[in-house]
Design a protein around this motif. Sequence first.
Motif, PDB file in Angstrom:
ATOM      1  N   GLY A 141       0.794  -1.220   0.000  1.00  0.00           N
ATOM      2  CA  GLY A 141       0.000   0.000   0.000  1.00  0.00           C
ATOM      3  C   GLY A 141       0.825   1.269   0.000  1.00  0.00           C
ATOM      4  O   GLY A 141       0.287   2.359  -0.195  1.00  0.00           O
ATOM      5  N   GLU A 142       2.139   1.161   0.220  1.00  0.00           N
ATOM      6  CA  GLU A 142       3.006   2.328   0.302  1.00  0.00           C
ATOM      7  C   GLU A 142       3.737   2.583  -1.024  1.00  0.00           C
ATOM      8  O   GLU A 142       4.103   1.639  -1.724  1.00  0.00           O
ATOM      9  N   THR A 143       3.931   3.855  -1.328  1.00  0.00           N
ATOM     10  CA  THR A 143       4.803   4.247  -2.436  1.00  0.00           C
ATOM     11  C   THR A 143       6.145   4.640  -1.840  1.00  0.00           C
ATOM     12  O   THR A 143       6.210   5.484  -0.946  1.00  0.00           O
ATOM     13  N   LEU A 144       7.213   3.999  -2.302  1.00  0.00           N
ATOM     14  CA  LEU A 144       8.535   4.163  -1.705  1.00  0.00           C
ATOM     15  C   LEU A 144       9.518   4.756  -2.702  1.00  0.00           C
ATOM     16  O   LEU A 144       9.484   4.414  -3.888  1.00  0.00           O
ATOM     17  N   ASN A 145      10.382   5.629  -2.219  1.00  0.00           N
ATOM     18  CA  ASN A 145      11.496   6.140  -3.006  1.00  0.00           C
ATOM     19  C   ASN A 145      12.767   5.457  -2.519  1.00  0.00           C
ATOM     20  O   ASN A 145      13.152   5.619  -1.353  1.00  0.00           O
TER      21      ASN A 145
ATOM     22  N   GLN B  25      11.363   4.814  -7.803  1.00  0.00           N
ATOM     23  CA  GLN B  25      10.079   4.918  -7.098  1.00  0.00           C
ATOM     24  C   GLN B  25       9.219   3.707  -7.423  1.00  0.00           C
ATOM     25  O   GLN B  25       9.032   3.353  -8.587  1.00  0.00           O
ATOM     26  N   VAL B  26       8.693   3.071  -6.381  1.00  0.00           N
ATOM     27  CA  VAL B  26       7.847   1.883  -6.561  1.00  0.00           C
ATOM     28  C   VAL B  26       6.644   1.977  -5.641  1.00  0.00           C
ATOM     29  O   VAL B  26       6.686   2.646  -4.608  1.00  0.00           O
TER      30      VAL B  26
ATOM     31  N   LYS C 240      -6.525   3.131  -6.404  1.00  0.00           N
ATOM     32  CA  LYS C 240      -6.043   3.993  -5.330  1.00  0.00           C
ATOM     33  C   LYS C 240      -5.066   5.038  -5.863  1.00  0.00           C
ATOM     34  O   LYS C 240      -4.311   4.790  -6.786  1.00  0.00           O
ATOM     35  N   THR C 241      -5.083   6.199  -5.249  1.00  0.00           N
ATOM     36  CA  THR C 241      -4.100   7.227  -5.598  1.00  0.00           C
ATOM     37  C   THR C 241      -3.200   7.449  -4.395  1.00  0.00           C
ATOM     38  O   THR C 241      -3.612   7.270  -3.252  1.00  0.00           O
ATOM     39  N   HIS C 242      -1.970   7.837  -4.648  1.00  0.00           N
ATOM     40  CA  HIS C 242      -0.989   7.942  -3.570  1.00  0.00           C
ATOM     41  C   HIS C 242      -0.127   9.175  -3.768  1.00  0.00           C
ATOM     42  O   HIS C 242       0.196   9.550  -4.888  1.00  0.00           O
ATOM     43  N   THR C 243       0.239   9.775  -2.672  1.00  0.00           N
ATOM     44  CA  THR C 243       1.142  10.917  -2.728  1.00  0.00           C
ATOM     45  C   THR C 243       2.426  10.558  -1.995  1.00  0.00           C
ATOM     46  O   THR C 243       2.404   9.822  -1.007  1.00  0.00           O
ATOM     47  N   VAL C 244       3.542  11.063  -2.475  1.00  0.00           N
ATOM     48  CA  VAL C 244       4.842  10.803  -1.856  1.00  0.00           C
ATOM     49  C   VAL C 244       5.597  12.122  -1.781  1.00  0.00           C
ATOM     50  O   VAL C 244       5.284  13.078  -2.479  1.00  0.00           O
ATOM     51  N   PRO C 245       6.594  12.194  -0.907  1.00  0.00           N
ATOM     52  CA  PRO C 245       7.383  13.427  -0.808  1.00  0.00           C
ATOM     53  C   PRO C 245       7.996  13.796  -2.160  1.00  0.00           C
ATOM     54  O   PRO C 245       8.406  12.932  -2.930  1.00  0.00           O
TER      55      PRO C 245
ATOM     56  N   SER D  90       5.099  -1.047 -12.178  1.00  0.00           N
ATOM     57  CA  SER D  90       4.698  -2.229 -11.405  1.00  0.00           C
ATOM     58  C   SER D  90       5.949  -2.946 -10.929  1.00  0.00           C
ATOM     59  O   SER D  90       6.949  -3.017 -11.638  1.00  0.00           O
ATOM     60  N   ILE D  91       5.888  -3.489  -9.709  1.00  0.00           N
ATOM     61  CA  ILE D  91       7.039  -4.251  -9.211  1.00  0.00           C
ATOM     62  C   ILE D  91       6.911  -5.738  -9.517  1.00  0.00           C
ATOM     63  O   ILE D  91       7.831  -6.508  -9.250  1.00  0.00           O
TER      64      ILE D  91
END
Length: 580
Positions: free
Chosen positions: A194-198, A207-208, A224-229, A239-240
């Motif tokens: 569920g997390e977007t990671l840098n 970024q994944v 789902k939409t996601h925001t990251v720093p 996709s991973i």
Amino acid sequence: MAADVHQQIMPLERKFSLQDSPRSPTVLPWDRFSNWLHCACVVTFDLELGQAMELVYPGHVKLTEREKINICYLSFPDSNSGCMGDTKFHFRIRQCPGRKNHILAHDDFNRECPASLQIDNAYYYGYVYFRQTKDKSIRRGYFQKSLVLVSKLPFIPLLEHMVEIMAPEYFDNGEPSLEAACHDIDQWPEPTPGETLNLPLMGSVVQVRIPSRSDKVIGAVQTKTHTVPQIPVNHVLQSIHETDLFSAFQPVLQHLQLMWELVLTGEPVVVMASSPTLCANAVQALVSIIWPLKYCSDYRPYFTIHDSEFKEYTTKTQAPPAVILGVTNPFFAKTLQHWPNIVRIGETSGDASPRAVLKLKKSSSLKTLDSKPGVYTRYKPYLSKDKTILKRLSKGIQLKRPVEVQSAMLRRFLLELTQSFMIPLERYMASLMPLQRNISPHKGPPVLKPFNVEEFLKTLDHSGPQLTSGLKGDWIGLYRKFFKCPNFDGWYHFRQKEVNQKLQALHLEALCKEDLVNWVRDKQEVEIVDLVLRLKDKMISAQNNDIPVSMDIVKKLKCHLHSIISSLPEDLQSVLKTHL
């Protein structure tokens, strides 16, 4: 009476004292690295030894001799393939039994990720970057070396991207660059669904997003939409885990649904290709063809005659096991010709069309295999072929539609086909759940009713796959074959565990709403102690996330425990508080 109660508690004292301690927040060196990788290996060619392990990093990581041998042999393309330059592929091997390398972050990951992405601790993946170039300074005349990232994670695109960054640097600059890359990875956060990671790696940032079990999927697009720093990102992986289905299957697109049935029902399949890259991609595509259903049998994206399971998988004294093997050595054409299903993958050209591939080979052709692409099988499909998707893909080839779009169309078609097959099973599973009004705090938690195949098949007349799919055929026959394969067992046990956990959670919530202090007033002390122990057991399960409830429920449960214990005689209070 207190002495009797003390005897009742004693066998459980050790259990609770071990389980009730919270996880330590301390992060040791290489802990974060282990969340992502087991180790990095360098395999070289030795004139006397052949393929040999040159380096394992970090140095404290242990591999058994069998694991080392398997990694060495699988890290080079087969000698007959003649791969020059750089080659990327991946393999999968069994972890030797008895190893103790349990990782808590992987437990957390498995609880929240989709079933088909769960980590299987019995296997390692090896992500290979092999370089072969002419070098007159070397006695053999060639530089031959592989960097291999060994991991439990089935994140094919991500790990292949990582090794693509790390290997050229290592070949040019040696061990210091490998150390630097591994120290970067040791700073990464946990792979949290569920997390977007840098993820910083050797001066770049990847970024994944880690898929979550709670994601709602429409076609191949997550809703789902996601925001990251906002930090500089060099590469965003869409996709991973998803493979390029269109490129992998282009030579055999006519047989797409046949291959879907073969994988769905756990049939033995061998994939033959000219290079480890082609066969590994094809095997991984096959495994993902039934997404979101998990493929529960063994599979080897790249398999050689040196593999420790070679005899097990090629014996002719018994039926082939439910496994998908990817091979490149022509030797396998003879060794595995008794296998019932063989997929031959050839090189694709830009103007190839689904109509240009071979017709299905019948069993009479199996003894005289040629090198042309196609599917050679004794399997008779249960469902009619959907020609619409083939026409759309064929038109896409003519219009030079991007491969990514072709793959997305293919993935959506396969997803809808799998969902049409699984929706009746999910609907029947829901009917096996007890009614919520029957969940009582004064009784034990209810469990799921057993799955009855014949009862399920009777539901297909009014709620079968014909409601969502236009395909005709023997759906009942396909279900019956599915029920006999590991994919059904894996799905059923996963759903059974999931549903029973939900029932445990509902039962726990019912307990929290009950006035338990009032309920214990007229009960014997032995009954009260039994209730306290059961509540304590449930609280530990909830704290360990084995029962999916909120922390608010856990707090209420603690209050109940303290209130019940406080209502007891002082000598019994002291016994319970000492041991609980």
